[in-house]
Design a protein around this motif. Structure first.
Motif, PDB file in Angstrom:
ATOM      1  N   GLU A 227      -4.320   2.194  -8.858  1.00 17.22           N
ATOM      2  CA  GLU A 227      -2.929   2.335  -9.294  1.00 17.22           C
ATOM      3  C   GLU A 227      -2.199   3.479  -8.604  1.00 17.22           C
ATOM      4  OE1 GLU A 227      -3.581   5.013 -13.357  1.00 17.22           O
ATOM      5  OE2 GLU A 227      -3.755   2.829 -13.453  1.00 17.22           O
ATOM      6  N   HIS A 228      -2.936   4.446  -8.073  1.00 14.22           N
ATOM      7  CA  HIS A 228      -2.314   5.571  -7.387  1.00 14.22           C
ATOM      8  C   HIS A 228      -2.027   5.270  -5.919  1.00 14.22           C
ATOM      9  CE1 HIS A 228      -2.999   7.950 -10.928  1.00 14.22           C
ATOM     10  NE2 HIS A 228      -4.289   7.697 -10.889  1.00 14.22           N
TER      11      HIS A 228
ATOM     12  N   GLN B 108       0.834  -1.202   0.000  1.00 16.34           N
ATOM     13  CA  GLN B 108       0.000   0.000   0.000  1.00 16.34           C
ATOM     14  C   GLN B 108       0.870   1.255   0.000  1.00 16.34           C
ATOM     15  OE1 GLN B 108      -2.547   0.450   3.436  1.00 16.34           O
ATOM     16  NE2 GLN B 108      -3.605   2.240   2.605  1.00 16.34           N
ATOM     17  N   LEU B 109       0.607   2.141  -0.960  1.00 16.51           N
ATOM     18  CA  LEU B 109       1.262   3.449  -1.031  1.00 16.51           C
ATOM     19  C   LEU B 109       0.412   4.458  -0.287  1.00 16.51           C
ATOM     20  CD1 LEU B 109       3.276   5.580  -2.213  1.00 16.51           C
ATOM     21  CD2 LEU B 109       1.833   5.597  -4.275  1.00 16.51           C
ATOM     22  N   TYR B 110       0.991   5.079   0.731  1.00 17.61           N
ATOM     23  CA  TYR B 110       0.239   6.043   1.518  1.00 17.61           C
ATOM     24  C   TYR B 110       0.243   7.417   0.855  1.00 17.61           C
ATOM     25  CZ  TYR B 110       0.562   2.450   5.104  1.00 17.61           C
ATOM     26  OH  TYR B 110       0.486   1.266   5.786  1.00 17.61           O
ATOM     27  N   ASN B 111      -0.754   8.204   1.197  1.00 19.30           N
ATOM     28  CA  ASN B 111      -0.869   9.568   0.680  1.00 19.30           C
ATOM     29  C   ASN B 111       0.080  10.454   1.479  1.00 19.30           C
ATOM     30  OD1 ASN B 111      -1.674  12.217   0.018  1.00 19.30           O
ATOM     31  ND2 ASN B 111      -3.734  11.517  -0.498  1.00 19.30           N
ATOM     32  N   ILE B 112       1.296  10.583   0.980  1.00 21.96           N
ATOM     33  CA  ILE B 112       2.352  11.268   1.736  1.00 21.96           C
ATOM     34  C   ILE B 112       2.010  12.732   2.002  1.00 21.96           C
ATOM     35  CG2 ILE B 112       4.794  11.952   1.697  1.00 21.96           C
ATOM     36  CD1 ILE B 112       5.354   9.333   0.187  1.00 21.96           C
ATOM     37  N   PRO B 113       1.561  13.503   1.002  1.00 29.05           N
ATOM     38  CA  PRO B 113       1.262  14.914   1.307  1.00 29.05           C
ATOM     39  C   PRO B 113       0.117  15.087   2.279  1.00 29.05           C
ATOM     40  CG  PRO B 113       0.627  14.372  -0.951  1.00 29.05           C
ATOM     41  CD  PRO B 113       1.448  13.226  -0.438  1.00 29.05           C
ATOM     42  N   LEU B 114      -0.898  14.230   2.189  1.00 29.15           N
ATOM     43  CA  LEU B 114      -2.051  14.340   3.082  1.00 29.15           C
ATOM     44  C   LEU B 114      -1.647  14.080   4.530  1.00 29.15           C
ATOM     45  CD1 LEU B 114      -5.193  14.597   3.386  1.00 29.15           C
ATOM     46  CD2 LEU B 114      -5.259  12.101   3.166  1.00 29.15           C
ATOM     47  N   ILE B 115      -0.914  12.991   4.762  1.00 32.47           N
ATOM     48  CA  ILE B 115      -0.509  12.635   6.115  1.00 32.47           C
ATOM     49  C   ILE B 115       0.496  13.630   6.658  1.00 32.47           C
ATOM     50  CG2 ILE B 115       0.623  10.851   7.499  1.00 32.47           C
ATOM     51  CD1 ILE B 115      -0.593   8.793   5.531  1.00 32.47           C
ATOM     52  N   THR B 116       1.395  14.097   5.798  1.00 33.12           N
ATOM     53  CA  THR B 116       2.374  15.110   6.222  1.00 33.12           C
ATOM     54  C   THR B 116       1.676  16.369   6.703  1.00 33.12           C
ATOM     55  OG1 THR B 116       4.097  14.291   4.721  1.00 33.12           O
ATOM     56  CG2 THR B 116       4.255  16.581   5.410  1.00 33.12           C
ATOM     57  N   ALA B 117       0.726  16.858   5.929  1.00 37.22           N
ATOM     58  CA  ALA B 117       0.018  18.088   6.289  1.00 37.22           C
ATOM     59  C   ALA B 117      -0.751  17.915   7.591  1.00 37.22           C
ATOM     60  CB  ALA B 117      -0.926  18.502   5.160  1.00 37.22           C
ATOM     61  N   ALA B 118      -1.374  16.748   7.762  1.00 33.74           N
ATOM     62  CA  ALA B 118      -2.138  16.506   8.990  1.00 33.74           C
ATOM     63  C   ALA B 118      -1.231  16.475  10.209  1.00 33.74           C
ATOM     64  CB  ALA B 118      -2.913  15.195   8.865  1.00 33.74           C
ATOM     65  N   ALA B 119      -0.082  15.828  10.082  1.00 33.64           N
ATOM     66  CA  ALA B 119       0.852  15.754  11.203  1.00 33.64           C
ATOM     67  C   ALA B 119       1.365  17.137  11.590  1.00 33.64           C
ATOM     68  CB  ALA B 119       2.017  14.836  10.837  1.00 33.64           C
TER      69      ALA B 119
ATOM     70  N   THR C 192       2.215  -3.435 -13.731  1.00 36.23           N
ATOM     71  CA  THR C 192       1.534  -3.938 -12.546  1.00 36.23           C
ATOM     72  C   THR C 192       0.051  -4.149 -12.820  1.00 36.23           C
ATOM     73  OG1 THR C 192       3.145  -2.717 -11.210  1.00 36.23           O
ATOM     74  CG2 THR C 192       1.208  -3.558 -10.075  1.00 36.23           C
ATOM     75  N   GLY C 193      -0.531  -3.267 -13.643  1.00 38.41           N
ATOM     76  CA  GLY C 193      -1.920  -3.457 -14.044  1.00 38.41           C
ATOM     77  C   GLY C 193      -2.103  -4.737 -14.841  1.00 38.41           C
ATOM     78  N   TYR C 194      -1.153  -5.029 -15.721  1.00 36.13           N
ATOM     79  CA  TYR C 194      -1.223  -6.263 -16.506  1.00 36.13           C
ATOM     80  C   TYR C 194      -1.076  -7.485 -15.599  1.00 36.13           C
ATOM     81  CZ  TYR C 194      -0.446  -9.403 -20.506  1.00 36.13           C
ATOM     82  OH  TYR C 194      -0.546 -10.408 -21.446  1.00 36.13           O
ATOM     83  N   LEU C 195      -0.176  -7.394 -14.644  1.00 29.58           N
ATOM     84  CA  LEU C 195       0.000  -8.475 -13.684  1.00 29.58           C
ATOM     85  C   LEU C 195      -1.297  -8.740 -12.926  1.00 29.58           C
ATOM     86  CD1 LEU C 195       1.734 -10.472 -12.028  1.00 29.58           C
ATOM     87  CD2 LEU C 195       2.451  -8.519 -10.611  1.00 29.58           C
TER      88      LEU C 195
END
Length: 421
Positions: free
Chosen positions: A356-357, A197-208, A333-336
């Motif tokens: 994919e995002h 899982q890729l986390y939403n880095i800008p969202l979590i950064t701003a919240a912190a 990765t989508g093909y996989l």
């Protein structure tokens, strides 16, 4: 791209791939006298073919110049880490002055925490994902003990909801808000090693930061995999290794990002001669004066022979372009995923997000039973992937050297092993 479950489709996709020639820039492990299918770049990237000549260049400098190699030769060693900063800055979305290369991943995490984790009696808690990679857990645990705290009191772990394996980002944001008066630091892995899982880095950064905490990131599974914009996202600090998607070899030097807002001398750190202001470094005087950029955190002499392969690999990234690699990665990765779903088997569950995002170049297959045995069968068939307890086989088609035909053949063999083809 509209996928098809045929070898002809995979071969045509490879023929139309603008990045296909980069495959020839790497050495592959051999299986039955042919290239193995290598989907383990999330653990150790392949060796670029230009590494050998790059190492020979530095061996020649050492042999011919000895100590003068610090000031002369093809790449004077005195500033060797600086040769890497421009390329890395493009990959992570930073200014070159915000990036440095030194040490290894967990060492750098400790150094960054010593600079940015400043607990008080009221604000002392650290938030991370439950089930983070063990070295991150150990680092946070021992940092808490270093300041005399009980890790069970300090560490806030955010776990998936009951019966799920993926974190909901709204749960992270809600937890940050709930602990805003006591939270000192958040330190999440940018991509969870177990679920992909890729986390939403800008969202979590701003919240912190809105909660008054420092936002740090372990980008071991992100750097060289997914483009980031660390400067624009206002991330406080980040660390990563370079032996995974950056293909720089086992134990290669790690990377550090420190936002320029922290680069002044007032930011505390452990000091070393290599982080001192270059104008006064050779005066050999007392009194540490840090360089006013990320390299102010460097402690020791650049590990030249531990950085050579990274420099060689980054030349390939410069030519390929991170955005181009990401586009190919999404397609691979989508093909996989498409082919795996065509197996119509209940033997495994893809626990990596389908969006994919919200993922990189890795899909994680959770097997309720026989996962380790199935992994061994895949390896025996020339499919190099890795296994993580409990029950997960990780498949990572790195776009620099993996192909659509690799993906097709891999899933065909998975089907054979599971008896579904």
């Amino acid at each position: 791209m509209t996928f098809e479950n045929t070898l002809a489709f995979a071969q045509e996709a490879d023929n139309n791939d603008d990045l296909k020639d980069f495959r020839n820039a790497f050495y592959f492990p051999q299986h039955n006298e042919s290239d193995a299918i290598y989907f383990c770049g999330n653990s150790l990237g392949l060796q670029p073919k230009n590494v050998e000549a790059a190492i020979q260049t530095e061996l020649h400098t050492w042999r011919q110049l000895a100590v003068e190699g610090y000031f002369k030769g093809t790449h004077p060693w005195l500033c060797y880490h600086e040769y890497l900063r421009g390329s890395l800055a493009k990959i992570v979305g930073a200014k070159p002055t915000e990036v440095t290369v030194m040490n290894a991943l967990t060492v750098n995490l400790h150094f960054m925490m010593l600079s940015f984790y400043k607990p008080t009696t009221q604000r002392y808690k650290i938030m991370m994902e439950a089930g983070a990679f063990p070295s991150d857990q150990y680092a946070v645990e021992t940092q808490a003990r270093h300041y005399g705290f009980d890790p069970a009191d300090v560490i806030i772990e955010i776990a998936p909801r009951s019966g799920e394996k993926i974190l909901h980002e709204e749960d992270i944001i809600e937890a940050i808000e709930a602990h805003k008066d006591s939270l000192a630091l958040t330190i999440f892995g940018g991509i969870n090693y177990y679920t992909g899982q890729l986390y939403n880095i800008p969202l979590i950064t701003a919240a912190a930061q809105q909660a008054g905490a420092v936002a740090g990131w372990d980008l071991a599974h992100v750097t060289g995999n997914v483009p980031t914009q660390l400067h624009d996202w206002n991330v406080d600090f980040a660390v990563w290794c370079s032996y995974k998607y950056l293909n720089s070899g086992p134990g290669a030097a790690g990377g550090v990002f420190v936002h320029e807002k922290h680069s002044n001398a007032d930011t505390s750190r452990l000091a070393g001669w290599w982080g001192n202001d270059e104008k006064s470094r050779f005066k050999m005087e007392k009194g540490f004066v840090p360089k006013q950029d990320a390299s102010g955190w460097n402690l020791s002499t650049s590990q030249v022979f531990n950085m050579v392969a990274l420099k060689a690999s980054l030349e390939l990234f410069d030519k390929a372009g991170m955005q181009n690699l990401r586009a190919k990665s999404i397609a691979l990765t989508g093909y996989l995923e498409y082919l795996l779903l065509q197996l119509h088997t209940g033997a495994f569950e893809i626990i990596t997000p389908s969006n994919e995002h919200r993922r990189g170049a890795q899909l994680c297959l959770y097997f309720k039973e026989k996962g380790k045995a199935i992994h061994e069968q895949l390896m025996q068939n020339g499919i190099i992937v890795d296994y993580r307890e409990p029950g997960v086989i990780r498949i990572a088609p790195a776009p620099l050297y993996c192909s659509f035909e690799d993906v097709y053949k891999c899933v065909k063999i998975i089907g054979d092993v599971l008896g579904t083809s």
